[in-house]
Design an enzyme around this catalytic site. Structure first.
Site, PDB file in Angstrom:
ATOM      1  N   ARG A  10       0.976  -1.301   0.056  1.00 12.37           N
ATOM      2  CA  ARG A  10       0.036   0.073  -0.103  1.00 12.37           C
ATOM      3  C   ARG A  10       0.711   1.352  -0.034  1.00 12.37           C
ATOM      4  O   ARG A  10       0.463   2.390   0.434  1.00 12.37           O
ATOM      5  CB  ARG A  10      -1.032  -0.090   1.150  1.00 12.37           C
ATOM      6  CG  ARG A  10      -1.964  -0.854   1.199  1.00 12.37           C
ATOM      7  CD  ARG A  10      -3.144  -0.664   2.056  1.00 12.37           C
ATOM      8  NE  ARG A  10      -3.942   0.499   1.883  1.00 12.37           N
ATOM      9  CZ  ARG A  10      -3.967   1.770   2.364  1.00 12.37           C
ATOM     10  NH1 ARG A  10      -3.043   1.817   3.231  1.00 12.37           N
ATOM     11  NH2 ARG A  10      -4.646   2.767   2.041  1.00 12.37           N
ATOM     12  N   THR A  33     -17.773   5.481  16.656  1.00 16.24           N
ATOM     13  CA  THR A  33     -19.066   6.058  17.474  1.00 16.24           C
ATOM     14  C   THR A  33     -20.062   5.127  17.423  1.00 16.24           C
ATOM     15  O   THR A  33     -20.696   4.292  16.538  1.00 16.24           O
ATOM     16  CB  THR A  33     -19.550   7.133  16.787  1.00 16.24           C
ATOM     17  OG1 THR A  33     -18.432   8.228  16.566  1.00 16.24           O
ATOM     18  CG2 THR A  33     -20.702   8.097  17.684  1.00 16.24           C
ATOM     19  N   HIS A  40      -7.851   7.437   4.853  1.00 13.42           N
ATOM     20  CA  HIS A  40      -7.794   6.560   3.660  1.00 13.42           C
ATOM     21  C   HIS A  40      -6.199   6.215   3.355  1.00 13.42           C
ATOM     22  O   HIS A  40      -6.108   5.285   2.574  1.00 13.42           O
ATOM     23  CB  HIS A  40      -8.224   7.281   2.488  1.00 13.42           C
ATOM     24  CG  HIS A  40      -8.850   6.470   1.410  1.00 13.42           C
ATOM     25  ND1 HIS A  40      -8.435   5.300   1.258  1.00 13.42           N
ATOM     26  CD2 HIS A  40      -9.791   6.614   0.288  1.00 13.42           C
ATOM     27  CE1 HIS A  40      -9.200   4.465   0.207  1.00 13.42           C
ATOM     28  NE2 HIS A  40      -9.931   5.355  -0.302  1.00 13.42           N
ATOM     29  N   ASP A  49      -8.062   1.143   3.360  1.00 12.78           N
ATOM     30  CA  ASP A  49      -9.256   1.244   2.350  1.00 12.78           C
ATOM     31  C   ASP A  49     -10.431   0.384   2.696  1.00 12.78           C
ATOM     32  O   ASP A  49     -10.669  -0.137   3.892  1.00 12.78           O
ATOM     33  CB  ASP A  49      -8.565   0.517   1.093  1.00 12.78           C
ATOM     34  CG  ASP A  49      -7.286   1.013   0.469  1.00 12.78           C
ATOM     35  OD1 ASP A  49      -7.188   2.191   0.635  1.00 12.78           O
ATOM     36  OD2 ASP A  49      -6.459   0.063   0.297  1.00 12.78           O
TER      37      ASP A  49
END
Length: 218
Positions: free
Chosen positions: A14, A170, A191, A195
């Site tokens: 990544r 939350t 991000h 992902d």
């Protein structure tokens, strides 16, 4: 001692995604889901464990399984991961109508975690400051609860928060639907760290813990 470990950029799949979303298209996203908590709620009715602590433990458990949700930055803003992250969470003071932000060290054993966290909640339920604990470490992620309302969408707008790589959860009020109990869970994700695939996976694993609460001692 918990450490942050730099990621090997040469082998990290990544790397391009991280650099793109951290420096060029600075981007966070939110996902809100309704998770079925019927089995967990039923189990909690017959054991002396607090629902809020069970929710926190389940979330911290799945977060710690995955490096992308334990991400942070080194001093020179290179990607790194913590060995372990601990949950920071809110405790509400009804008399003041304010909340305090506190934390408890994560432990794989639910009973141990429950004992420590119940003590934290009891100690700070009448706190009058935002962060009454003096020793909140760097390797925490946030959980907050809005038990007064159920919701189908929730997002946070954080100005100048583009380097905050930890997820934010939350929780909302339980809702009954077609004989099942569901709970809204919103997840705010950077991000650069994760992902949609990674967030969907953690949602699925959280659902599995709620559906099979064998981790709750009898």
């Amino acid at each position: 001692m918990t450490e942050k470990r730099a990621i090997d950029l040469d082998t990290w799949p990544r790397r391009e995604h991280f650099e793109h979303y951290l420096t060029r298209v600075e981007c966070t996203y939110a996902m809100t889901v309704e998770l079925d908590v019927t089995e967990m709620v039923a189990a909690l009715r017959v054991v002396p464990w607090k629902s809020y602590i069970a929710q926190i433990w389940a979330i911290a458990s799945v977060v710690n399984r995955h490096a992308e949700f334990r991400m942070t930055l080194t001093a020179d803003e290179a990607p790194a991961t913590w060995d372990i992250v601990h949950p920071a969470f809110t405790v509400f003071n009804p008399e003041r109508e304010t909340f305090a932000n506190v934390w408890s060290p994560f432990h794989n054993d639910f009973s141990t975690f429950h004992e420590r966290t119940a003590d934290v909640l009891a100690r700070y339920r009448t706190a009058t400051s935002f962060q009454p604990q003096p020793d909140i470490p760097s390797n925490v992620f946030d959980i907050s609860s809005v038990p007064w309302a159920s919701f189908t969408g929730f997002s946070l707008q954080t100005r100048d928060g583009w380097k905050h790589l930890s997820p934010i959860f939350t929780l909302g009020r339980y809702r009954e639907t077609e004989g099942r109990t569901v709970m809204p869970v919103a997840i705010q994700v950077h991000h650069a760290a994760a992902d949609g695939f990674h967030t969907a996976r953690i949602v699925q694993e959280l659902q599995e813990l709620f559906s099979d609460p064998g981790w709750l001692p009898k």
